[in-house]
Design an enzyme around this catalytic site. Structure first.
Site, PDB file in Angstrom:
ATOM      1  CG  HIS A  23      -8.727  29.456   8.790  1.00  0.00           C
ATOM      2  ND1 HIS A  23      -9.233  30.654   9.572  1.00  0.00           N
ATOM      3  CD2 HIS A  23      -9.811  29.085   8.056  1.00  0.00           C
ATOM      4  CE1 HIS A  23     -10.159  30.497   9.673  1.00  0.00           C
ATOM      5  NE2 HIS A  23     -10.853  29.663   8.737  1.00  0.00           N
TER       6      HIS A  23
ATOM      7  CD  GLU B  67       3.125  10.279  -7.160  1.00  0.00           C
ATOM      8  OE1 GLU B  67       3.922   9.499  -6.349  1.00  0.00           O
ATOM      9  OE2 GLU B  67       1.974  10.022  -7.431  1.00  0.00           O
TER      10      GLU B  67
ATOM     11  CD1 TRP C 229      13.009   3.612  -4.026  1.00  0.00           C
ATOM     12  CD2 TRP C 229      12.428   2.607  -2.137  1.00  0.00           C
ATOM     13  NE1 TRP C 229      12.521   4.614  -3.262  1.00  0.00           N
ATOM     14  CE2 TRP C 229      11.930   4.004  -2.293  1.00  0.00           C
ATOM     15  CE3 TRP C 229      12.214   1.893  -0.975  1.00  0.00           C
ATOM     16  CZ2 TRP C 229      11.306   4.620  -1.101  1.00  0.00           C
ATOM     17  CZ3 TRP C 229      11.425   2.617  -0.071  1.00  0.00           C
ATOM     18  CH2 TRP C 229      11.250   3.911  -0.027  1.00  0.00           C
TER      19      TRP C 229
ATOM     20  CD  GLU D 261      -4.070  11.030  -6.506  1.00  0.00           C
ATOM     21  OE1 GLU D 261      -3.633  11.235  -5.110  1.00  0.00           O
ATOM     22  OE2 GLU D 261      -3.388  10.432  -7.380  1.00  0.00           O
TER      23      GLU D 261
ATOM     24  CG  ASN E  13      11.501  -6.363  -1.581  1.00  0.00           C
ATOM     25  OD1 ASN E  13      11.733  -5.139  -1.224  1.00  0.00           O
ATOM     26  ND2 ASN E  13      10.435  -6.724  -1.799  1.00  0.00           N
ATOM     27  N   GLY E  14      13.440  -5.869   1.268  1.00  0.00           N
ATOM     28  CA  GLY E  14      12.764  -5.859   2.829  1.00  0.00           C
ATOM     29  C   GLY E  14      13.741  -5.115   3.608  1.00  0.00           C
TER      30      GLY E  14
ATOM     31  CE  LYS F  71       1.913   1.354  -9.512  1.00  0.00           C
ATOM     32  NZ  LYS F  71       1.328   2.724  -9.805  1.00  0.00           N
TER      33      LYS F  71
ATOM     34  NE  ARG G 286       9.009  -5.219  -6.250  1.00  0.00           N
ATOM     35  CZ  ARG G 286       7.756  -5.755  -5.537  1.00  0.00           C
ATOM     36  NH1 ARG G 286       6.724  -5.920  -6.041  1.00  0.00           N
ATOM     37  NH2 ARG G 286       8.051  -5.819  -4.176  1.00  0.00           N
TER      38      ARG G 286
ATOM     39  CB  CYS H 227      14.506  -4.109  -3.846  1.00  0.00           C
ATOM     40  SG  CYS H 227      15.199  -3.330  -2.577  1.00  0.00           S
TER      41      CYS H 227
ATOM     42  CE  LYS I 167      -0.417  10.638  -9.052  1.00  0.00           C
ATOM     43  NZ  LYS I 167      -1.299   9.770  -8.230  1.00  0.00           N
TER      44      LYS I 167
HETATM   45  C1  AGP Z   1       0.930   7.257  -6.082  1.00  0.00           C
HETATM   46  O1  AGP Z   1       1.053   7.839  -6.831  1.00  0.00           O
HETATM   47  C2  AGP Z   1       1.863   7.017  -4.931  1.00  0.00           C
HETATM   48  N1  AGP Z   1       3.133   6.665  -5.788  1.00  0.00           N
HETATM   49  C3  AGP Z   1       1.720   6.400  -3.550  1.00  0.00           C
HETATM   50  O2  AGP Z   1       1.494   7.368  -2.690  1.00  0.00           O
HETATM   51  C4  AGP Z   1       0.992   5.143  -3.506  1.00  0.00           C
HETATM   52  O3  AGP Z   1      -0.431   5.539  -3.591  1.00  0.00           O
HETATM   53  C5  AGP Z   1       1.014   4.630  -1.900  1.00  0.00           C
HETATM   54  O4  AGP Z   1       2.329   4.428  -1.846  1.00  0.00           O
HETATM   55  C6  AGP Z   1       0.077   3.804  -1.621  1.00  0.00           C
HETATM   56  O5  AGP Z   1       0.317   2.377  -2.529  1.00  0.00           O
HETATM   57  P1  AGP Z   1      -0.635   1.185  -2.461  1.00  0.00           P
HETATM   58  O6  AGP Z   1      -1.952   1.848  -2.934  1.00  0.00           O
HETATM   59  O7  AGP Z   1      -0.150   0.311  -3.455  1.00  0.00           O
HETATM   60  O8  AGP Z   1      -0.804   1.022  -1.004  1.00  0.00           O
END
Ligand code: AGP
Length: 631
Positions: free
Chosen positions: A529, A513, A76, A506, A102-103, A626, A27, A2, A510
């Site tokens: 396989h 997500e 979050w 990757e 936050n935590g 994020k 966040r 958060c 992308k």
């Molecule tokens: C990236 O598009 C993602 N939202 C996520 O996988 C991110 O890369 C991951 O949470 C790691 O974050 P960081 O690089 O801040 O540690």
């Protein structure tokens, strides 16, 4: 994870809090809320709304809240659904104490059970709500000692409560008994105090502060602070008062501007040529004596000489960058390298081996799993009395002032500037560049690669910026068109081999997500396989085919997909073999080593345009945040 923001001073708190929350919404955006002390009555006025911050702003439109002391939160969800009752701030039963956090409070259930036995009624399912109730109980106890109602008393009460909490947190507390004071504290979650003119603002991240001041005091782990308009008192976990000088924020830590782009993500994709220029300027230095290029990382050569193997720890996109890095470090520089998911490494680390370099990769520098895994590695290595097993650490991050920046001395700052879009794009690219730098550095020091090959790789890196600009220009429109044809698909398969296998992963991450389309990346040779059973004409296959060692193999694997009626999209230069693709997203011909840096751009653009075409919230996709500061 958060975002929290807290303010005390002489200006109206509401606009400062809202402005701060706007910058922290990346966040988490499940709900938002604020609490402000009414200066006439000392009552705390709490306002919350489910969903995005805009809902809270709409609710507050006709509210006149004149108070100058307040706290805010953007959530979050971890404990409890993302609904109104779980939105922060949370209060004690009397409403005299308000808390944002936050935590994760790991022992909240035990604490809650005890409080319920004492007759406390809870209004939410959150872990946070135990905190205001515990503070209220502590203040009741302190009142028997005839302590005055002031910030110092609140500080004592909060400190006593913190000693009962297990887990990680950053929190801010208001008490109507000390209407000018705020108490803030952190353990393994970020918190920064900004020193404004006439106010102090405390927040989870720098952009929330940057509009008011560029002078900050980052709080250290386990610290607690009392903030009043007159000053700040910071104490460590031993209750020792801490004195330290404030620091200035870099310009890149302050700017959050979408320019003329529709979304931050698109802007950040377009930032990548500049990211490459910055990296080249910062880290590639020509030696005036011999004309050779050196990588200007801030560690001495001796550091690298003793390293015999490397372990890399990361999550998500950062792990994909680490996988490209591992390929380069092994295949180009000859150093055995393993990559681990941080969340797995924490509970099943490999046996300790000597002379190992541990690299943590995290753009935010705050990912709880990565921080904890590195911490665990530091501890288990430090407990062995043998020089060869000592911790050797490097962190690759975009936020050197973050938790990992304080944990690890040797930092490679990827210098990508703040990334607002939840989907990492330019920071992935900058992480990749950091690994190219490391691979070159190791190759030069260990002599496992000829200087000719090293020179060629460096020259390819130098040529990157205009190639990237050209790629973006060419593919922005065409991928928008392709997205138009594909926005309704249900499944997509991404294939790559060798250095481009992580790029397939990757590309798939992308797409899923931000567009919520199921996508999976595979090493192209693994299709037969099992995953090939998924293929039919409704499942397009995106195949990364860079000329080099495995080009023919990738093309053969693509043939296998075509034979199952899949529509084939190629990410490749136009050359013999690529006729097989139904659609070719052309990338410039390049040395295979460098190809991931080119191949990732069309994949980012395609994902972006598919999500935008579906009308989704590209910058703030559902359920994500994020940086994930909880386990
Ligand atoms: C990236 O598009 C993602 N939202 C996520 O996988 C991110 O890369 C991951 O949470 C790691 O974050 P960081 O690089 O801040 O540690």
């Amino acid at each position: 994870m958060c975002g929290i923001v807290a303010v005390t001073g002489y200006k109206k708190a509401l606009p400062l809090l809202i402005n701060g929350l706007e910058k922290l919404e990346y966040r988490g955006y499940d709900s938002a809320g604020i609490a402000i002390i009414n200066p006439d009555t000392n009552f705390i006025s709490c306002n919350k709304a489910e969903g995005k911050l805009q809902n809270l702003k709409n609710n507050l439109n006709d509210h006149n809240l004149p108070g100058t002391v307040g706290i805010g939160h953007t959530r979050w969800a971890t404990h409890g659904k993302p609904d109104f009752k779980n939105a922060h701030p949370h209060t004690d039963s009397s409403g005299n104490i308000a808390v944002v956090q936050n935590g994760i409070i790991e022992n909240f259930q035990d604490l809650k059970n005890k409080l319920e036995e004492e007759g406390i009624i809870f209004n939410s399912d959150t872990d946070t709500e135990v905190i205001p109730h515990l503070i209220q109980r502590e203040l009741n106890t302190l009142s028997k000692l005839n302590l005055e109602n002031n910030g110092s008393t609140l500080l004592v009460a909060v400190r006593n409560v913190l000693s009962d909490l297990e887990g990680s947190y950053a929190l801010a507390v208001l008490w109507s008994g000390a209407p000018n004071s705020l108490v803030v504290a952190r353990r393994q979650a970020p918190l920064i105090i900004g020193l404004g003119e006439g106010e102090f603002i405390c927040a989870s991240d720098t952009p929330a502060i940057a509009n008011f001041t560029n002078i900050i005091l980052p709080m250290e782990d386990e610290e607690i602070a009392l903030l009043t308009p007159l000053g700040i008192e910071i104490y460590d976990s031993n209750n020792e008062r801490q004195y330290r000088n404030p620091v200035s924020l870099k310009v890149s830590e302050q700017i959050m501007d979408k320019m003329n782009f529709k979304h931050y993500m698109l802007k950040e994709i377009f930032d990548q040529p500049q990211t490459a220029k910055n990296w080249l300027e910062n880290y590639l230095i020509k030696n005036s004596d011999n004309g050779q290029y050196q990588i200007n990382y801030p560690f001495d050569t001796e550091f690298f000489k003793s390293i015999e193997r490397i372990e890399i720890i990361a999550c998500g996109t950062s792990k994909h960058a680490a996988m490209v890095g591992s390929f380069l470090l092994e295949q180009f520089s000859g150093i055995p390298t393993n990559v681990f998911y941080a969340s797995e490494f924490r509970y099943s680390p490999p046996p300790l081996l000597p002379n190992t370099l541990t690299i943590g990769v995290t753009q935010s520098g705050e990912t709880a799993d990565t921080i904890a895994a590195i911490d665990m590695e530091i501890k288990r290595r430090s407990s062995i009395e043998n020089e060869k097993f000592k911790p050797n650490l490097i962190a690759i991050t975009n936020r050197k002032e973050s938790s990992i920046g304080r944990q690890v001395l040797n930092i490679i700052d990827i210098c990508a500037g703040i990334e607002v879009g939840v989907a990492a794009t330019k920071t992935f690219f900058a992480q990749l560049l950091s690994f190219y730098g490391l691979a070159i550095k190791f190759a030069q020091i260990k002599g496992n690669q000829s200087s000719d090959e090293i020179g060629k790789l460096i020259n390819e890196l130098i040529k990157l910026p205009p190639l990237l600009e050209d790629l973006l220009d060419k593919h922005n429109k065409s991928s928008e068109k392709l997205a138009h044809d594909f926005f309704n698909i249900k499944d997509v398969i991404f294939l790559g081999r060798g250095i481009n296998y992580p790029i397939a992963l990757e590309g798939a991450l992308k797409l899923k997500e931000i567009s919520y389309i199921h996508a999976a990346g595979y090493p192209a040779g693994e299709m037969k396989h099992g995953p090939i059973a998924l293929l039919d004409k409704k499942v397009p296959v995106i195949s990364i085919a860079s000329p080099g060692e495995v080009f023919d193999k990738v093309i053969s694997n693509a043939q296998e997909a075509k034979a199952r009626d899949s529509y084939l999209i190629g990410i490749a230069p136009e050359c013999n073999g690529t006729e097989i693709f139904d659609y070719l997203m052309k990338v410039p011909s390049s040395n295979e080593w460098i190809s991931p840096l080119l191949n990732i751009l069309p994949l980012q653009l395609l994902s972006y345009h598919i999500a935008a075409h579906r009308g989704l919230d590209v910058d703030q996709p559902r359920n994500l945040a994020k940086s994930v500061t909880v386990e």
